[in-house]
Enzyme design. Structure first.
Site, PDB file in Angstrom:
ATOM      1  CG  HIS A  31      -4.657  -3.089  13.808  1.00  0.00           C
ATOM      2  ND1 HIS A  31      -4.246  -2.457  12.669  1.00  0.00           N
ATOM      3  CD2 HIS A  31      -5.386  -2.170  14.500  1.00  0.00           C
ATOM      4  CE1 HIS A  31      -4.692  -1.211  12.663  1.00  0.00           C
ATOM      5  NE2 HIS A  31      -5.378  -1.011  13.771  1.00  0.00           N
ATOM      6  CD  GLU A  78      -4.367  -7.427  10.084  1.00  0.00           C
ATOM      7  OE1 GLU A  78      -4.820  -7.044   8.989  1.00  0.00           O
ATOM      8  OE2 GLU A  78      -4.691  -6.896  11.183  1.00  0.00           O
ATOM      9  CB  CYS A 122      -3.732  -0.950   8.341  1.00  0.00           C
ATOM     10  SG  CYS A 122      -2.514  -1.408   9.574  1.00  0.00           S
ATOM     11  CB  CYS A 180      -1.521  -4.960   9.689  1.00  0.00           C
ATOM     12  SG  CYS A 180      -2.162  -4.647  11.350  1.00  0.00           S
TER      13      CYS A 180
END
Length: 140
Positions: free
Chosen positions: A52, A54, A77, A87
């Site tokens: 992801h 982040e 998330c 995240c």
């Protein structure tokens, strides 16, 4: 709202555009981490949906993320289907002080969880900055 917030969220949207259409089944997210008015890291969700945005940006920022602001095009998330750290948990562990989010996550699996976790831990969370622009550019 500060003009710098607009600038950094526009940057997060631009960063995300690079991988639009390449991250399924995950959404294409952009993340820009800012400390003392300077971008210290940025990333986009990788092709195939992992890692992801982040987590990549936090890895790049390292210790400089402590006390920083993260600009994210979609709510971080709150849970991972893989069982790994979400995240939102990663942002907390890194010590980010503020998270500015363009759009809430519409997924019933994750909606609201990430923002709520951050707020509950004392992180300042702002949602809605350039939400329409992020939705139009990134398909949220």
């Amino acid at each position: 709202m500060k003009s710098a917030d607009l600038e950094f969220m526009e940057r997060a949207i631009a960063v995300a555009r690079v991988n639009v259409g390449k991250t399924a089944p995950n959404p294409c997210v952009g993340c820009v981490i800012v400390a003392d008015g300077e971008v210290i890291a940025e990333a986009v969700t990788a092709s195939g949906g992992r890692p992801h945005a982040e987590e990549q940006a936090l890895d790049k920022a390292g210790e400089r993320a402590r006390g920083a602001t993260a600009y994210v095009t979609l709510e971080p998330c709150g849970a991972r289907s893989t069982g790994g750290l979400s995240c939102s948990e990663r942002l907390l562990a890194a010590g980010v002080a503020r998270v500015v989010i363009a759009a809430e996550d519409a997924s019933p699996y994750a909606s609201g969880q990430g923002a709520e976790r951050l707020r509950a831990a004392g992180v300042t969370v702002e949602i809605g900055l350039l939400a329409d622009e992020a939705a139009a550019a990134l398909g949220y």
